[in-house]
Design an enzyme around this catalytic site. Structure first.
Site, PDB file in Angstrom:
ATOM      1  N   GLY A  15       0.985  -1.020  -0.106  1.00 28.74           N
ATOM      2  CA  GLY A  15       0.099   0.093  -0.005  1.00 28.74           C
ATOM      3  C   GLY A  15       0.897   1.183   0.071  1.00 28.74           C
ATOM      4  NE  ARG A  16       3.087   2.939  -5.026  1.00 31.55           N
ATOM      5  CZ  ARG A  16       3.157   1.978  -5.570  1.00 31.55           C
ATOM      6  NH1 ARG A  16       1.864   1.423  -5.624  1.00 31.55           N
ATOM      7  NH2 ARG A  16       3.819   1.281  -6.071  1.00 31.55           N
ATOM      8  CG  ASP A 142      -2.300  10.844  10.084  1.00 28.07           C
ATOM      9  OD1 ASP A 142      -3.441  11.240   9.925  1.00 28.07           O
ATOM     10  OD2 ASP A 142      -1.555  10.434   9.408  1.00 28.07           O
TER      11      ASP A 142
END
Length: 594
Positions: A15-16, A142
């Site tokens: 994943g990115r 985050d």
């Protein structure tokens, strides 16, 4: 496959994200003592390779190395463990445990929202992970569903165990070189109001993110969404969330406390986990009256956090040495009002007699390069000049930047600028003395004249009374070729200068337009229903023409019949008149007077 360091080998991307790419990797050899987990050869791990812009920032690299021990010692059952950190050239990577389950964001999109009980229990485990990280002085900053991995099976939602990941990434990204273009670190839909406004941040930002995550787990969408990032931030700052009908009152009390605009009114992560478990026990179908009553009074468990964990700034503050003095019993006593202690400067060879040790002072940056012979040598840089190390870094970054293409004024380009046809009038110049250099071959003088000059006494050289002004630099103008003589004019080639016929350009334009119109008409006729419309119009025209013709014929016949009837009436009248004319008139009978 791509090697990372000497111990890991990347296999495929998983994943990115905004800060890097997560790869499935394999360990080639046992890690050393610098890693938190030694591992064994052949073990599968997850490696997050940070983006190149982060790896090229010296501030990020320094944070990466400084917080190495903090990230490696951060362990909890609900936190993805960081096994090792790799720094290799321009590559920064975090080696973590591989979690085969999906992230919470994908689970929500595939299976829909959770039940209130399931959402409360899942968020309670995330709150436990936040409490453990806050105790170690680490704030996530985050928190969102995409950063929560689910370990377990999708077939058994009760067995899903949330694993919080990406700890320390927000801190690494919050560097002076990167935050110039970003107003905050995080995702707009999950950012706290104080982060959006640039105010000091504490662990309350994670509690705010947990409240938004809990709201999304129950409803399927965050409370503030839609529109641009600026609109979402404005809603975070000015809008209060509304309670959906599917959220129980006790659970909404927890959400409302987590989403307070004032960070000082939000609870701590530990109190949040305890309150969520109390609510989950009180709103389930098998809850006892005591558990339901405790759930309704959950507000008492959500007091403000009196000691939130602060988010460290870009640079750590200067610390005063704790041993600033000693008491009467010899025990060191800390005096906050005492002056800041500092280590004595280590003198050089010339300062050995002044109490120095004679060793060179510790230098953070490489020394100044040696200057040319006769120069100043290794002199320290001035305060207003950059250090050579900074200059080299800036030059390396400039070389990596792409070439920017900008429009150039043709008047400034000597290759494109046309020569001027008319020479600009030049101002009159004063008469100048002729210089020998401008006459390389002087005229030959007679021999008698040369003998007189040789026999004449040498006069001392007298300088000119005034120095000739230096000529002003003028712009480069290409030389103009001289106009050839009419007799020497060469005949021009036919291809170089074509004959121009008046009106030929207009004729070619008209022919070209006619050709375009013909092509358009052919395309319209072949690729549109225009032929059918033409046939239908023609049939309609024929029908209309026939109808009008029939009506006209009928009118003509009617007029003819009228004229015929009038003629017959006139004939009858004529016959009657003829009959009258043929009958003799009767004699008049005299009247009888008697």
């Amino acid at each position: 496959m791509r090697p990372v360091g000497s111990k890991y080998l990347l296999e495929e991307p998983l994943g990115r994200g905004a800060t890097g790419t997560v790869w499935r990797a394999r360990q080639r050899e046992t890690a050393g003592a610098e890693a938190a987990v030694a591992g064994h050869p052949g073990e599968t791990v997850a490696i997050k390779v940070l983006k190149e812009e982060l790896a090229n920032d010296p501030d990020v690299v320094m944070r990466f190395l400084r917080e190495r021990s903090v990230l490696l010692r951060l362990t909890h059952p609900n936190i993805v463990r960081t096994r090792d950190l790799v720094v290799e050239g321009d590559l920064l990577a975090l080696v973590m445990d591989l979690i085969d389950g999906p992230d919470l964001h994908r689970h929500l999109r595939q299976n829909g929202p959770f039940s209130p009980v399931g959402a409360a229990l899942l968020t309670a485990q995330i709150a436990d992970a936040l409490a453990a990280s806050h105790a170690d002085g680490v704030v996530h900053r985050d928190l969102k569903p995409a950063n929560v991995l689910l370990a377990g099976s999708d077939d058994d939602p009760a067995g899903l165990r949330p694993m919080l990941t990406d700890f320390g990434i927000a801190r690494l990204a919050d560097s002076p070189g990167l935050t110039r273009t970003h107003e905050f670190v995080g995702t707009p839909a999950y950012v706290a109001p104080e982060s959006a406004e640039g105010r000091p941040q504490t662990s309350a930002v994670d509690v705010y993110g947990a409240g938004i995550l809990l709201y999304e787990l129950v409803t399927g969408h965050p409370p503030f969404g839609g529109g641009t990032a600026l609109e979402i931030l404005q809603r975070h700052l000015n809008e209060e969330p509304r309670r959906p009908g599917s959220v129980p009152v006790p659970l909404w009390t927890v959400i409302e406390r987590c989403l307070r605009k004032n960070p000082d009114e939000r609870p701590g992560a530990e109190d949040l986990a305890r309150a969520l478990r109390t609510v989950a026990a009180g709103i389930r179908a098998t809850a006892t009256p005591a558990q339901a009553e405790a759930a309704m009074g959950v507000a008492a468990l959500l007091g403000p956090d009196l000691s939130p964990t602060p988010v460290p700034g870009a640079a750590d503050p200067t610390q005063v040495l704790p041993t600033s003095g000693r008491g009467g019993d010899g025990v060191p006593v800390h005096d906050p009002s005492a002056a800041t202690s500092f280590l004595p400067h280590t003198g050089g060879p010339g300062q050995a007699g002044q109490g120095g040790s004679g060793a060179d002072a510790t230098q953070v940056m490489p020394p100044m390069p040696a200057g040319p012979p006769g120069g100043q040598g290794n002199q320290p840089p001035r305060p207003d000049e950059p250090h050579p190390w900074q200059t080299q870094m800036r030059a390396a970054r400039d070389r990596n930047e792409q070439t920017q293409i900008q429009p150039l004024d043709p008047e400034l380009d000597p290759l494109r600028r046309r020569p001027q046809r008319r020479a600009a009038p030049q101002p009159p110049q004063p008469p100048q003395q002729p210089q020998p250099s401008r006459q390389p071959h002087p005229p030959r003088q007679p021999a008698s004249r040369r003998r007189q000059q040789q026999q004449a006494p040498q006069q001392p050289y007298a300088p000119a009374p005034s120095r000739r002004p230096e000529p002003q630099p003028r712009r480069y103008e290409p030389p103009r070729p001289a106009a050839p003589e009419p007799a020497a004019r060469q005949p021009r080639q036919r291809g170089a200068n074509r004959m121009r016929v008046p009106g030929l350009g207009c004729l070619k334009g008209c022919l070209f337009m006619v050709l375009i119109l013909v092509a358009v008409c052919v395309l319209v006729w072949n690729f549109t229903p225009l032929p059918e419309w033409w046939d239908q119009g023609r049939e309609l025209w024929n029908d209309t023409k026939n109808t009008v013709g029939d009506a006209w014929n009928w009118l003509e016949e009617l007029v003819g019949a009228g004229e015929q009837a009038a003629n017959q009436v006139e004939d009858v009248q004529n016959d009657i008149q003829d009959v009258r004319d043929s009958v003799p008139e009767a004699p008049e009978v005299p009247a009888d007077n008697g």
